[in-house]
Each structure stands twice: as C-alpha cells, then as structure tokens.
Design a protein around this motif. Structure first.
Motif, PDB file in Angstrom:
ATOM      1  N   THR A  79      21.341  70.279  79.594  1.00 62.47           N
ATOM      2  CA  THR A  79      21.540  69.069  80.392  1.00 62.47           C
ATOM      3  C   THR A  79      20.919  67.835  79.738  1.00 62.47           C
ATOM      4  OG1 THR A  79      19.535  69.592  81.664  1.00 62.47           O
ATOM      5  CG2 THR A  79      21.664  70.329  82.566  1.00 62.47           C
ATOM      6  N   HIS A  80      19.736  67.976  79.157  1.00 62.63           N
ATOM      7  CA  HIS A  80      19.043  66.824  78.591  1.00 62.63           C
ATOM      8  C   HIS A  80      17.865  67.316  77.770  1.00 62.63           C
ATOM      9  CE1 HIS A  80      16.646  67.792  82.135  1.00 62.63           C
ATOM     10  NE2 HIS A  80      15.681  66.977  81.729  1.00 62.63           N
ATOM     11  N   VAL A 103      16.427  71.156  77.685  1.00 61.08           N
ATOM     12  CA  VAL A 103      16.495  71.786  79.002  1.00 61.08           C
ATOM     13  C   VAL A 103      17.889  72.360  79.228  1.00 61.08           C
ATOM     14  CG1 VAL A 103      16.266  71.419  81.487  1.00 61.08           C
ATOM     15  CG2 VAL A 103      14.727  70.239  79.900  1.00 61.08           C
ATOM     16  N   TRP A 104      17.932  73.633  79.617  1.00 60.23           N
ATOM     17  CA  TRP A 104      19.186  74.367  79.853  1.00 60.23           C
ATOM     18  C   TRP A 104      19.181  74.861  81.284  1.00 60.23           C
ATOM     19  CZ3 TRP A 104      21.085  79.051  81.379  1.00 60.23           C
ATOM     20  CH2 TRP A 104      22.343  79.466  80.894  1.00 60.23           C
ATOM     21  N   ILE A 124      16.463  62.060  77.076  1.00 61.01           N
ATOM     22  CA  ILE A 124      17.130  61.601  75.866  1.00 61.01           C
ATOM     23  C   ILE A 124      18.251  62.564  75.521  1.00 61.01           C
ATOM     24  CG2 ILE A 124      15.122  60.393  74.931  1.00 61.01           C
ATOM     25  CD1 ILE A 124      14.530  62.817  73.213  1.00 61.01           C
ATOM     26  N   ALA A 125      19.174  62.088  74.710  1.00 61.17           N
ATOM     27  CA  ALA A 125      20.288  62.935  74.275  1.00 61.17           C
ATOM     28  C   ALA A 125      19.776  64.017  73.331  1.00 61.17           C
ATOM     29  CB  ALA A 125      21.350  62.084  73.589  1.00 61.17           C
ATOM     30  N   ILE A 126      20.473  65.127  73.321  1.00 60.41           N
ATOM     31  CA  ILE A 126      20.133  66.238  72.433  1.00 60.41           C
ATOM     32  C   ILE A 126      20.880  66.047  71.117  1.00 60.41           C
ATOM     33  CG2 ILE A 126      20.228  68.737  72.132  1.00 60.41           C
ATOM     34  CD1 ILE A 126      20.169  68.998  75.183  1.00 60.41           C
ATOM     35  N   GLU A 127      20.139  66.068  70.012  1.00 61.53           N
ATOM     36  CA  GLU A 127      20.760  65.929  68.694  1.00 61.53           C
ATOM     37  C   GLU A 127      21.682  67.129  68.428  1.00 61.53           C
ATOM     38  OE1 GLU A 127      20.414  63.399  66.708  1.00 61.53           O
ATOM     39  OE2 GLU A 127      18.820  62.320  67.753  1.00 61.53           O
ATOM     40  N   PRO A 128      22.818  66.915  67.764  1.00 62.64           N
ATOM     41  CA  PRO A 128      23.768  68.014  67.542  1.00 62.64           C
ATOM     42  C   PRO A 128      23.155  69.235  66.857  1.00 62.64           C
ATOM     43  CG  PRO A 128      24.814  65.916  67.041  1.00 62.64           C
ATOM     44  CD  PRO A 128      23.367  65.612  67.289  1.00 62.64           C
ATOM     45  N   ASP A 129      22.317  69.038  65.829  1.00 62.66           N
ATOM     46  CA  ASP A 129      21.751  70.209  65.150  1.00 62.66           C
ATOM     47  C   ASP A 129      20.716  70.918  66.008  1.00 62.66           C
ATOM     48  OD1 ASP A 129      19.909  68.141  64.924  1.00 62.66           O
ATOM     49  OD2 ASP A 129      19.461  68.508  62.797  1.00 62.66           O
TER      50      ASP A 129
END
Length: 281
Positions: free
Chosen positions: A192-193, A185-186, A212-217
């Motif tokens: 944001t998440h 979600v942007w 949940i957190a967004i994975e870096p890739d």
C-alpha cells in the motif's frame, strides 16, 4: 461479529494506529476489544478471532508467547496465522531468505553462549562499522551501532547479549542516513505504501516520514520476499536498505506485530479493516 486485538500492557511505546483501527472496525459493525496477550483474566479459549497488533513485550518471555499463540489459534482464527508468526519470531529467518536467493543485509548469526568475541566476527567478515542486536527483538531493544573506536563498548554489549540469547551482527548500511531505511507496508494482498525510517538504536524514539511511494526495485524485492506467504497474510512489513552499490536489501521481514503506519495512509487503514471484515464473514 466479534474480534480481539492483541496488545501488551504496559506498552513500551504508544501504538498510534490503535485508536484509528478500532474506529474503522467499529464503523463496519465489528464488536472489537483490546486485550494483553498475557492477561491471565482474558478468556483466550473463547471462539473469538484475534488480530495481533502490539504484543511488543513478547521478546522477554518467548516460551509463554509461543504457548499463547497455540492457545489462541486453537479456538478461533489468529491473524497472522500461528505458523507464520512462529516462523517469524527469530530473525534467523534472514538466513533462510538468503538461501532462497533473496538479497539481505549481510548477517552473522551468533548462537547464545558462544565463546567468541565480536572482534572475531568483524575480522572474519571484514567489517568495522556494525550493528549488533538480539535475534529475537522488537523495536530497538538491544540494538546498538559500534564503530572501530568503540571496541570495548562493543565487546561488552555483545557479551551481555550473547550470554543469554542469539545475536545478529550486520554491517551498518550508510544509506539509512540518506535514502533511509524504507518500511514497505503490505496489507491483504498488496503493498500500500512505504515510510522512511531514521536509524534507531537503544532507547531512541522512532522517527518516520509521511507515506511515500515504493521504488520499483524495492517493490520487486518485497514481492519476492512474500512470495511463499502471500495466501496466509493479513499484513506484513518488509524493511529494506540500499547497499553501497545502491541495491535494495532486506533488513527485516515483520510478520508478527509490525507497526503499519496507518496514520500516514488512510487507504491502508481502510484496506486492513476491510480485510478483517471479510475474514470474519
């Protein structure tokens, strides 16, 4: 400050974010109303900005929805902007992303009223477990999965769709059963998440996780996807799944009316309300 939220009536499924968004906006002193985009009694020519949120039935009358976009955006700002929304109505945008070098879930676009069979697509692509869905769709409308043993059912569904609309065929990414499809979600300038979405076909209800957190890739992929639109967007959602090698690929880019899972992340809710308030000023 006045604002309209565009929706549809009746809603095909509840918009769980509607009430909390209205509360957050009204807490900021914004006079906000909710109206169906195709309500003949709504005065869309008034100089009242509009945020598109749950216009989920537009897929059944795309020409009318396009006309509404043009009408609503002539009199006052429309968010997301008209040119962004129009470009995102047809999922052929996935092929445009691929031409930009963005990693997408492999996609075959079949034009409406094409004479070929689903089996022809599978043979050419080397696929056997696939997802078939309309190129203009919302929710899980017309979206079905077909395995090798589903040949007759797959051909019937494919023919019924392609007889009247463009169709997408994609391989079924098995990672959606474990890692899950991730909806990134942007809102107003940044991600944001995320939530984890379970596979959804036909009339299945939507099942999503807590934030949940967004994975870096996955974040890097999302940033690349939105690079051409960042200055135009109030909101966006990038849905990704991992391929058999574990690399994230874009499943969908939602810029028209995506659920933003604000219930799962109050910070995202406040960011959206603040972004709207700033635009109204």
């Amino acid at each position: 400050m006045r604002l309209r939220i565009a929706t549809c009536r009746p809603l095909p499924e509840p918009d769980v974010d509607e009430e909390i968004l209205l509360e957050a906006l009204r807490a900021r002193g914004i006079e906000v109303s909710v109206a169906a985009w195709n309500d003949p009694d709504e005065r869309w020519d008034e100089r009242v900005p509009t945020v598109i949120r749950s216009t989920w039935d537009y897929i059944h009358d795309l020409p009318a929805f396009r006309a509404w976009i043009e009408r609503a955006s002539k009199s006052a700002p429309l968010w997301n902007p008209a040119h962004v929304v129009i470009e995102n109505l047809h999922k052929g945008y996935l092929l445009a992303l691929e031409r930009r070098g963005i990693a997408i879930v492999p996609t075959e676009l079949v034009a409406a009223r094409s004479r070929g069979l689903l089996a022809d697509v599978l043979r050419a692509r080397g696929w056997d477990d696939v997802v078939v869905k309309p190129a203009v769709g919302a929710g899980s409308f017309g979206t079905r999965r077909f395995r090798p043993e589903d040949g007759a059912a797959g051909e019937h569904h494919f023919a019924s769709l392609v007889g009247e609309r463009d169709v997408l065929v994609q391989p079924y990414e098995r990672s959606v059963e474990g890692h899950g499809e991730r909806a990134l979600v942007w809102i107003d300038g940044d991600f944001t998440h995320a939530v984890r979405k379970s596979p959804r076909f036909g009339e299945d209800p939507e099942r999503v996780s807590e934030a949940i957190a967004i994975e870096p890739d996955e974040r890097a992929l999302g940033e690349a996807v939105l690079a051409d639109h960042r200055g135009d967007l109030l909101y966006a959602r990038v849905d990704v799944a991992r391929d058999p090698e574990g690399r994230p690929r874009v499943m969908e880019l939602e810029l028209v009316e995506p659920s933003l899972f604000l219930v799962q992340h109050r910070g995202a809710l406040e960011r959206l309300a603040a972004g709207i308030e700033r635009r109204l000023h």
